[in-house]
Scaffold this active site. Structure first.
Site, PDB file in Angstrom:
ATOM      1  N   HIS A   1       3.384  -4.189 -20.451  1.00 36.28           N
ATOM      2  CA  HIS A   1       4.022  -3.237 -19.521  1.00 36.28           C
ATOM      3  C   HIS A   1       3.770  -1.793 -19.967  1.00 36.28           C
ATOM      4  O   HIS A   1       4.700  -1.054 -20.290  1.00 36.28           O
ATOM      5  CB  HIS A   1       5.519  -3.504 -19.395  1.00 36.28           C
ATOM      6  CG  HIS A   1       6.126  -2.871 -18.179  1.00 36.28           C
ATOM      7  ND1 HIS A   1       7.250  -3.345 -17.554  1.00 36.28           N
ATOM      8  CD2 HIS A   1       5.750  -1.787 -17.442  1.00 36.28           C
ATOM      9  CE1 HIS A   1       7.553  -2.590 -16.510  1.00 36.28           C
ATOM     10  NE2 HIS A   1       6.643  -1.617 -16.428  1.00 36.28           N
TER      11      HIS A   1
ATOM     12  N   ARG B   1       4.622  -3.185   5.017  1.00 27.98           N
ATOM     13  CA  ARG B   1       5.506  -3.589   6.113  1.00 27.98           C
ATOM     14  C   ARG B   1       5.057  -3.003   7.439  1.00 27.98           C
ATOM     15  O   ARG B   1       5.419  -3.489   8.490  1.00 27.98           O
ATOM     16  CB  ARG B   1       6.943  -3.194   5.786  1.00 27.98           C
ATOM     17  CG  ARG B   1       7.523  -4.064   4.693  1.00 27.98           C
ATOM     18  CD  ARG B   1       8.838  -3.540   4.223  1.00 27.98           C
ATOM     19  NE  ARG B   1       8.704  -2.200   3.663  1.00 27.98           N
ATOM     20  CZ  ARG B   1       9.704  -1.476   3.198  1.00 27.98           C
ATOM     21  NH1 ARG B   1      10.927  -1.966   3.210  1.00 27.98           N
ATOM     22  NH2 ARG B   1       9.501  -0.278   2.686  1.00 27.98           N
TER      23      ARG B   1
ATOM     24  N   GLU C   1      10.660  -9.613 -19.983  1.00 25.65           N
ATOM     25  CA  GLU C   1       9.931  -8.812 -20.982  1.00 25.65           C
ATOM     26  C   GLU C   1      10.891  -8.394 -22.094  1.00 25.65           C
ATOM     27  O   GLU C   1      12.048  -8.068 -21.805  1.00 25.65           O
ATOM     28  CB  GLU C   1       9.369  -7.551 -20.316  1.00 25.65           C
ATOM     29  CG  GLU C   1       8.341  -7.859 -19.247  1.00 25.65           C
ATOM     30  CD  GLU C   1       7.986  -6.619 -18.415  1.00 25.65           C
ATOM     31  OE1 GLU C   1       8.425  -5.506 -18.760  1.00 25.65           O
ATOM     32  OE2 GLU C   1       7.274  -6.780 -17.413  1.00 25.65           O
TER      33      GLU C   1
ATOM     34  N   ILE D   1       0.786  -5.171 -11.427  1.00 23.33           N
ATOM     35  CA  ILE D   1       1.269  -3.994 -12.177  1.00 23.33           C
ATOM     36  C   ILE D   1       2.631  -3.562 -11.653  1.00 23.33           C
ATOM     37  O   ILE D   1       3.096  -2.476 -11.992  1.00 23.33           O
ATOM     38  CB  ILE D   1       0.276  -2.803 -12.120  1.00 23.33           C
ATOM     39  CG1 ILE D   1      -0.132  -2.467 -10.702  1.00 23.33           C
ATOM     40  CG2 ILE D   1      -0.959  -3.084 -12.969  1.00 23.33           C
ATOM     41  CD1 ILE D   1       0.851  -1.771  -9.860  1.00 23.33           C
TER      42      ILE D   1
ATOM     43  N   ARG E   1       6.228  -5.512 -10.822  1.00 18.91           N
ATOM     44  CA  ARG E   1       7.325  -6.058 -11.614  1.00 18.91           C
ATOM     45  C   ARG E   1       7.099  -7.561 -11.709  1.00 18.91           C
ATOM     46  O   ARG E   1       6.561  -8.169 -10.769  1.00 18.91           O
ATOM     47  CB  ARG E   1       8.684  -5.823 -10.934  1.00 18.91           C
ATOM     48  CG  ARG E   1       9.201  -4.405 -10.998  1.00 18.91           C
ATOM     49  CD  ARG E   1       9.667  -4.022 -12.408  1.00 18.91           C
ATOM     50  NE  ARG E   1      10.247  -2.691 -12.430  1.00 18.91           N
ATOM     51  CZ  ARG E   1       9.590  -1.583 -12.766  1.00 18.91           C
ATOM     52  NH1 ARG E   1       8.315  -1.638 -13.101  1.00 18.91           N
ATOM     53  NH2 ARG E   1      10.207  -0.409 -12.788  1.00 18.91           N
TER      54      ARG E   1
ATOM     55  N   LEU F   1       0.850  -1.201   0.000  1.00 19.11           N
ATOM     56  CA  LEU F   1       0.000   0.000   0.000  1.00 19.11           C
ATOM     57  C   LEU F   1       0.884   1.250   0.000  1.00 19.11           C
ATOM     58  O   LEU F   1       0.881   2.034   0.934  1.00 19.11           O
ATOM     59  CB  LEU F   1      -0.951  -0.007   1.208  1.00 19.11           C
ATOM     60  CG  LEU F   1      -2.178   0.892   1.063  1.00 19.11           C
ATOM     61  CD1 LEU F   1      -3.190   0.278   0.102  1.00 19.11           C
ATOM     62  CD2 LEU F   1      -2.848   1.149   2.413  1.00 19.11           C
ATOM     63  N   GLY F   2       1.652   1.407  -1.079  1.00 16.49           N
ATOM     64  CA  GLY F   2       2.470   2.602  -1.258  1.00 16.49           C
ATOM     65  C   GLY F   2       1.682   3.630  -2.065  1.00 16.49           C
ATOM     66  O   GLY F   2       0.448   3.668  -2.013  1.00 16.49           O
ATOM     67  N   ARG F   3       2.417   4.440  -2.837  1.00 18.90           N
ATOM     68  CA  ARG F   3       1.758   5.514  -3.597  1.00 18.90           C
ATOM     69  C   ARG F   3       0.743   4.951  -4.595  1.00 18.90           C
ATOM     70  O   ARG F   3      -0.410   5.379  -4.650  1.00 18.90           O
ATOM     71  CB  ARG F   3       2.818   6.338  -4.350  1.00 18.90           C
ATOM     72  CG  ARG F   3       3.679   7.196  -3.459  1.00 18.90           C
ATOM     73  CD  ARG F   3       4.850   7.772  -4.230  1.00 18.90           C
ATOM     74  NE  ARG F   3       5.792   6.764  -4.602  1.00 18.90           N
ATOM     75  CZ  ARG F   3       7.073   6.714  -4.196  1.00 18.90           C
ATOM     76  NH1 ARG F   3       7.551   7.673  -3.440  1.00 18.90           N
ATOM     77  NH2 ARG F   3       7.866   5.755  -4.571  1.00 18.90           N
ATOM     78  N   ILE F   4       1.173   3.960  -5.396  1.00 21.55           N
ATOM     79  CA  ILE F   4       0.276   3.399  -6.414  1.00 21.55           C
ATOM     80  C   ILE F   4      -0.770   2.498  -5.757  1.00 21.55           C
ATOM     81  O   ILE F   4      -1.959   2.557  -6.097  1.00 21.55           O
ATOM     82  CB  ILE F   4       1.094   2.630  -7.474  1.00 21.55           C
ATOM     83  CG1 ILE F   4       1.996   3.596  -8.242  1.00 21.55           C
ATOM     84  CG2 ILE F   4       0.170   1.885  -8.442  1.00 21.55           C
ATOM     85  CD1 ILE F   4       3.003   2.923  -9.178  1.00 21.55           C
TER      86      ILE F   4
HETATM   87  P1  NAP Z   1       6.087   2.864  -3.106  1.00 21.10           P
HETATM   88  O1  NAP Z   1       5.254   4.042  -2.780  1.00 21.10           O
HETATM   89  O2  NAP Z   1       7.507   2.858  -2.638  1.00 21.10           O
HETATM   90  O3  NAP Z   1       5.313   1.561  -2.544  1.00 21.10           O
HETATM   91  C1  NAP Z   1       5.912   0.327  -2.584  1.00 21.10           C
HETATM   92  C2  NAP Z   1       5.250  -0.673  -1.653  1.00 21.10           C
HETATM   93  O4  NAP Z   1       6.141  -1.801  -1.586  1.00 21.10           O
HETATM   94  C3  NAP Z   1       5.058  -0.176  -0.230  1.00 21.10           C
HETATM   95  O5  NAP Z   1       3.817  -0.585   0.257  1.00 21.10           O
HETATM   96  C4  NAP Z   1       6.181  -0.853   0.537  1.00 21.10           C
HETATM   97  O6  NAP Z   1       5.852  -1.165   1.863  1.00 21.10           O
HETATM   98  C5  NAP Z   1       6.363  -2.141  -0.221  1.00 21.10           C
HETATM   99  N1  NAP Z   1       7.707  -2.662  -0.025  1.00 21.10           N
HETATM  100  C6  NAP Z   1       8.885  -2.041  -0.275  1.00 21.10           C
HETATM  101  N2  NAP Z   1       9.926  -2.837   0.058  1.00 21.10           N
HETATM  102  C7  NAP Z   1       9.389  -3.980   0.541  1.00 21.10           C
HETATM  103  C8  NAP Z   1       9.938  -5.182   1.054  1.00 21.10           C
HETATM  104  N3  NAP Z   1      11.263  -5.366   1.136  1.00 21.10           N
HETATM  105  N4  NAP Z   1       9.087  -6.160   1.459  1.00 21.10           N
HETATM  106  C9  NAP Z   1       7.757  -5.985   1.374  1.00 21.10           C
HETATM  107  N5  NAP Z   1       7.175  -4.861   0.902  1.00 21.10           N
HETATM  108  C10 NAP Z   1       7.984  -3.877   0.490  1.00 21.10           C
HETATM  109  O7  NAP Z   1       6.174   2.633  -4.656  1.00 21.10           O
HETATM  110  P2  NAP Z   1       5.107   3.067  -5.788  1.00 21.10           P
HETATM  111  O8  NAP Z   1       5.410   4.434  -6.262  1.00 21.10           O
HETATM  112  O9  NAP Z   1       3.727   2.763  -5.308  1.00 21.10           O
HETATM  113  O10 NAP Z   1       5.530   2.074  -6.965  1.00 21.10           O
HETATM  114  C11 NAP Z   1       5.450   0.662  -6.772  1.00 21.10           C
HETATM  115  C12 NAP Z   1       6.079  -0.077  -7.930  1.00 21.10           C
HETATM  116  O11 NAP Z   1       5.197  -0.095  -9.038  1.00 21.10           O
HETATM  117  C13 NAP Z   1       7.351   0.523  -8.507  1.00 21.10           C
HETATM  118  O12 NAP Z   1       8.494   0.237  -7.721  1.00 21.10           O
HETATM  119  C14 NAP Z   1       7.414  -0.113  -9.860  1.00 21.10           C
HETATM  120  O13 NAP Z   1       8.163  -1.317  -9.820  1.00 21.10           O
HETATM  121  C15 NAP Z   1       5.957  -0.424 -10.189  1.00 21.10           C
HETATM  122  N6  NAP Z   1       5.477   0.385 -11.324  1.00 21.10           N
HETATM  123  C16 NAP Z   1       4.995  -0.255 -12.429  1.00 21.10           C
HETATM  124  C17 NAP Z   1       4.538   0.493 -13.511  1.00 21.10           C
HETATM  125  C18 NAP Z   1       3.971  -0.159 -14.736  1.00 21.10           C
HETATM  126  O14 NAP Z   1       4.077   0.414 -15.809  1.00 21.10           O
HETATM  127  N7  NAP Z   1       3.346  -1.313 -14.626  1.00 21.10           N
HETATM  128  C19 NAP Z   1       4.596   1.889 -13.464  1.00 21.10           C
HETATM  129  C20 NAP Z   1       5.081   2.496 -12.330  1.00 21.10           C
HETATM  130  C21 NAP Z   1       5.516   1.736 -11.259  1.00 21.10           C
HETATM  131  P3  NAP Z   1       5.720  -0.032   3.008  1.00 21.10           P
HETATM  132  O15 NAP Z   1       4.421   0.638   2.725  1.00 21.10           O
HETATM  133  O16 NAP Z   1       5.710  -0.802   4.261  1.00 21.10           O
HETATM  134  O17 NAP Z   1       6.902   0.878   2.816  1.00 21.10           O
END
Ligand code: NAP
Length: 312
Positions: free
Chosen positions: A278, A174, A260, A229, A231, A151-154
């Protein structure tokens, strides 16, 4: 001498904007850095990076005066940030500007998979609608139980959208978030047991490899749909394929895969999978914002200003 090296498969628009703003040296991938002459490599202080090919210690060491790697994208798992930090190199990314598009795609994948929209479209296009009549009934998605893994930004944007679909929201992160009415699970198996829809929005990289394990997929059960969505690495892809083929889960909507674009051909044989290439952030509007944020990080660095979106 130009200070910026532009690496990756940029669109013409983004490349032109970067050339106008920064007059960079341009190469198509990390493998091309070694081919630049010594003087050019010595002049590079900033890399503007795009893509999923690894940019690691070896590439960094070819650029003795490198001090910034500005990534195009929020996910920077292709860049070895530990190696960068060890060399005093700062890394930036492009968070937030892409949240809406990626969350929109996650919801679309959920609806397309649950409502069998690809099959229903084929039913109409192929003439079966005229020949056989109404498309077979499928499942209701609104009002179901959704589990967000990360539950991060996306992830939060996805949860907000699914809440508007009257869904019961569960999530793993986490640490517990301030989200009244949503149910926190400290482990992904407990999350999967509680829901029918599992939407993966984790960061990629070594720490989250196969986080959605065989155990998590089995816990989801035969009505379960996985949407990814994040990786390809975050899900145990072999276990997912086995479960889809055996009908242990109902389906999957996937924007990301291992290897990919040469994805496992077993996916193409499955009719309970919706595949996207993607393209989560792939709109003109969002890509323009990502490119601008990347350029502005490089410009801030070259002008000795604070970085806009630092990672390390
Ligand atoms: P974010 O805000 O950093 O959120 C990431 C989530 O992952 C958080 O909930 C975080 O937990 C969790 N996390 C991080 N490290 C972890 C670990 N070691 N074990 C378990 N959980 C962990 O990132 P975001 O901006 O939402 O982006 C998420 C991902 O989406 C990107 O990193 C990218 O790979 C992917 N993405 C894909 C596309 C696409 O085109 N499909 C586009 C953009 C991004 P906490 O909340 O506890 O910190």
């Amino acid at each position: 001498m130009t200070a910026t090296l532009m690496i990756g498969p940029y669109s013409e628009t983004d490349r032109d904007a970067m050339i106008e703003a920064l007059d960079p040296v341009v190469v198509s991938g990390p493998g091309d850095v070694a081919g630049l002459d010594d003087a050019t490599r010595a002049g590079i202080r900033a890399v503007a990076f795009k893509g999923h090919s690894a940019f690691g210690a070896d590439e960094m060491d070819l650029l003795p005066n490198l001090a910034l790697i500005a990534n195009y994208g929020v996910g920077y798992d292709a860049i070895d940030v530990t190696a960068a930090s060890a060399r005093g190199i700062k890394v930036t990314n492009t968070p937030d500007v892409l949240n809406d598009d990626v969350a929109d795609l996650a919801v679309a994948l959920l609806l397309m998979t649950g409502r069998e929209m690809e099959h229903a479209s084929a039913w109409a296009r192929s003439g079966e609608w005229q020949a056989k009549g109404e498309y077979p009934l499928n499942r209701k998605v609104s009002g179901g139980k959704a589990g967000i893994v990360g539950l991060g930004r996306i992830g939060r944007e996805i949860a907000d959208r699914l809440a508007a679909f009257k869904m019961d929201i569960h999530y793993f992160a986490r640490s517990e978030k301030d989200t009244p009415g949503w149910t926190y699970h400290s482990d992904p198996v407990s999350l999967a047991e509680a829901v029918d829809y599992l939407v993966v929005a984790l960061v990629g990289g070594k720490d989250t490899e196969k986080f959605v394990s065989n155990k998590v997929i089995e816990a989801l059960g035969p009505r379960g749909i996985v949407v990814n969505i994040s990786r390809g690495t975050t899900v145990d892809e072999a276990a997912l394929l086995d479960a889809l083929e055996a009908g242990k889960i109902a389906g999957a909507g996937l924007d990301v895969f291992l290897n990919e674009p040469n994805i496992d051909p077993r996916f193409y044989a499955l009719d309970n999978v919706v595949i996207q290439p993607h393209q989560g952030s792939g709109t003109h509007e969002t890509r323009a914002e990502m490119a601008a944020l990347q350029r502005n990080n490089v410009l801030a660095f070259l002008q000795d200003q604070p970085l806009l979106t630092p990672v390390n």
